[in-house]
Design a protein around this motif. Structure first.
Motif, PDB file in Angstrom:
ATOM      1  N   TRP A  69       3.254  -0.414   4.813  1.00  0.00           N
ATOM      2  CA  TRP A  69       3.883   0.158   3.631  1.00  0.00           C
ATOM      3  C   TRP A  69       4.893   1.275   3.867  1.00  0.00           C
ATOM      4  O   TRP A  69       5.885   1.357   3.128  1.00  0.00           O
ATOM      5  CB  TRP A  69       2.809   0.617   2.645  1.00  0.00           C
ATOM      6  N   PRO A  70       4.763   2.156   4.842  1.00  0.00           N
ATOM      7  CA  PRO A  70       5.767   3.220   4.975  1.00  0.00           C
ATOM      8  C   PRO A  70       7.183   2.700   5.213  1.00  0.00           C
ATOM      9  O   PRO A  70       8.151   3.361   4.845  1.00  0.00           O
ATOM     10  CB  PRO A  70       5.273   4.032   6.175  1.00  0.00           C
ATOM     11  N   ALA A  71       7.331   1.510   5.796  1.00  0.00           N
ATOM     12  CA  ALA A  71       8.660   0.981   6.110  1.00  0.00           C
ATOM     13  C   ALA A  71       9.204   0.034   5.038  1.00  0.00           C
ATOM     14  O   ALA A  71      10.336  -0.427   5.143  1.00  0.00           O
ATOM     15  CB  ALA A  71       8.601   0.248   7.453  1.00  0.00           C
ATOM     16  N   VAL A  72       8.429  -0.243   4.001  1.00  0.00           N
ATOM     17  CA  VAL A  72       8.861  -1.191   2.976  1.00  0.00           C
ATOM     18  C   VAL A  72       9.882  -0.532   2.048  1.00  0.00           C
ATOM     19  O   VAL A  72       9.696   0.601   1.604  1.00  0.00           O
ATOM     20  CB  VAL A  72       7.649  -1.709   2.164  1.00  0.00           C
ATOM     21  N   ASP A  73      10.933  -1.247   1.750  1.00  0.00           N
ATOM     22  CA  ASP A  73      11.985  -0.776   0.856  1.00  0.00           C
ATOM     23  C   ASP A  73      11.500  -0.916  -0.594  1.00  0.00           C
ATOM     24  O   ASP A  73      11.250  -2.029  -1.053  1.00  0.00           O
ATOM     25  CB  ASP A  73      13.248  -1.604   1.075  1.00  0.00           C
ATOM     26  N   ARG A  78       8.604  -2.956  -5.369  1.00  0.00           N
ATOM     27  CA  ARG A  78       8.550  -1.725  -6.166  1.00  0.00           C
ATOM     28  C   ARG A  78       7.262  -0.933  -5.993  1.00  0.00           C
ATOM     29  O   ARG A  78       7.260   0.292  -6.097  1.00  0.00           O
ATOM     30  CB  ARG A  78       8.793  -2.041  -7.637  1.00  0.00           C
ATOM     31  N   VAL A  79       6.141  -1.602  -5.718  1.00  0.00           N
ATOM     32  CA  VAL A  79       4.875  -0.886  -5.566  1.00  0.00           C
ATOM     33  C   VAL A  79       4.886   0.032  -4.336  1.00  0.00           C
ATOM     34  O   VAL A  79       4.093   0.963  -4.252  1.00  0.00           O
ATOM     35  CB  VAL A  79       3.683  -1.876  -5.530  1.00  0.00           C
ATOM     36  N   ALA A  80       5.822  -0.180  -3.407  1.00  0.00           N
ATOM     37  CA  ALA A  80       5.904   0.659  -2.210  1.00  0.00           C
ATOM     38  C   ALA A  80       6.151   2.117  -2.570  1.00  0.00           C
ATOM     39  O   ALA A  80       5.596   3.020  -1.937  1.00  0.00           O
ATOM     40  CB  ALA A  80       6.997   0.156  -1.269  1.00  0.00           C
ATOM     41  N   GLU A  81       6.967   2.370  -3.582  1.00  0.00           N
ATOM     42  CA  GLU A  81       7.237   3.754  -3.991  1.00  0.00           C
ATOM     43  C   GLU A  81       5.940   4.443  -4.404  1.00  0.00           C
ATOM     44  O   GLU A  81       5.651   5.560  -3.987  1.00  0.00           O
ATOM     45  CB  GLU A  81       8.255   3.777  -5.139  1.00  0.00           C
ATOM     46  N   LEU A  82       5.157   3.769  -5.202  1.00  0.00           N
ATOM     47  CA  LEU A  82       3.888   4.319  -5.665  1.00  0.00           C
ATOM     48  C   LEU A  82       2.934   4.552  -4.495  1.00  0.00           C
ATOM     49  O   LEU A  82       2.346   5.631  -4.355  1.00  0.00           O
ATOM     50  CB  LEU A  82       3.253   3.361  -6.674  1.00  0.00           C
ATOM     51  N   ILE A  83       2.769   3.549  -3.655  1.00  0.00           N
ATOM     52  CA  ILE A  83       1.842   3.661  -2.524  1.00  0.00           C
ATOM     53  C   ILE A  83       2.256   4.789  -1.591  1.00  0.00           C
ATOM     54  O   ILE A  83       1.418   5.542  -1.103  1.00  0.00           O
ATOM     55  CB  ILE A  83       1.733   2.312  -1.774  1.00  0.00           C
ATOM     56  N   ASN A  84       3.545   4.931  -1.346  1.00  0.00           N
ATOM     57  CA  ASN A  84       4.007   5.972  -0.425  1.00  0.00           C
ATOM     58  C   ASN A  84       3.985   7.362  -1.042  1.00  0.00           C
ATOM     59  O   ASN A  84       3.811   8.355  -0.336  1.00  0.00           O
ATOM     60  CB  ASN A  84       5.399   5.629   0.094  1.00  0.00           C
ATOM     61  N   ARG A  85       4.121   7.463  -2.361  1.00  0.00           N
ATOM     62  CA  ARG A  85       4.174   8.761  -3.041  1.00  0.00           C
ATOM     63  C   ARG A  85       2.798   9.379  -3.297  1.00  0.00           C
ATOM     64  O   ARG A  85       2.615  10.589  -3.190  1.00  0.00           O
ATOM     65  CB  ARG A  85       4.918   8.601  -4.369  1.00  0.00           C
ATOM     66  N   LEU A  86       1.833   8.561  -3.647  1.00  0.00           N
ATOM     67  CA  LEU A  86       0.526   9.089  -4.038  1.00  0.00           C
ATOM     68  C   LEU A  86      -0.213   9.748  -2.877  1.00  0.00           C
ATOM     69  O   LEU A  86      -0.065   9.323  -1.726  1.00  0.00           O
ATOM     70  CB  LEU A  86      -0.349   7.964  -4.591  1.00  0.00           C
TER      71      LEU A  86
END
Length: 192
Positions: A69-73, A78-86
């Motif tokens: 997930w850290p490398a996913v655009d 779109r769920v990558a933003e949520l996973i990386n931010r939380l």
């Protein structure tokens, strides 16, 4: 006290992993649009997980997520933003560090159920994906408030259940059923 959601991807016959821990059947989650193009964004799933204020992992699932997930655009998934931010937490007594992209995940040591109960005091909604050993302890301790199953149209015949074998009967209250492209069915239950 906050709410703990456990989300599991399982086969139609109820297995969350094969006998060796593999999850090749997850390929059935890949959705295609009417034009046959691969669709990586499930708006309903994104809306559902957007309620989370923190993510909790066991060590194995943490490693899988941290490798991907850290490398996913986020423009692509779109769920990558949520996973990386939380804020993210991993229950582990063996990990020395838990890197995540340019940052890190907080390691919770000791008893997983006790650590999770403390997280529920800090956050309104905590979500756990996979993490079968950890979720066994959470089900046993009665800490799971909601169970979300994503059932893929695959039969395994054997493997690892998503609940501990010695779990006493627990009543579930169905809250939502949704079908997805490719035959995936999502079930949301209240536990208890």
């Amino acid at each position: 006290m906050g709410r703990l959601i456990v989300e599991q991807v399982i086969t139609a016959d109820g297995y969350a992993a094969d006998a060796d821990g593999g999850i090749d059947f997850f390929d059935a989650l890949v959705q295609t649009g009417d034009d046959g193009a691969v669709e990586l964004n499930d708006a309903q799933q994104l809306a559902y997980v957007s309620q989370a204020e923190a993510i909790l992992f066991g060590a194995t699932t943490y490693r899988m997520f941290a490798d991907y997930w850290p490398a996913v655009d986020p423009a692509v998934e779109r769920v990558a933003e949520l996973i990386n931010r939380l804020p993210k937490f991993v229950v582990s007594n063996t990990l020395a560090v838990a890197p995540w992209g340019d940052g890190s995940v907080e390691i919770l040591r000791g008893d997983g159920a006790e650590q999770t109960a403390a997280l529920k005091e800090r956050f309104g909604t905590v979500i756990v994906w996979g993490s079968l050993v950890l979720t066994d302890a959470l089900f046993t301790a009665g800490l799971v408030d909601e169970l979300h199953l994503r059932i893929v149209p695959t039969l395994r015949g054997d493997g690892r259940s998503f609940t501990p074998g010695a779990l006493a009967e627990r009543r579930l209250r169905l809250e939502k059923v949704a079908s997805r492209p490719g035959g995936v069915v999502s079930l949301r239950y209240r536990v208890g």
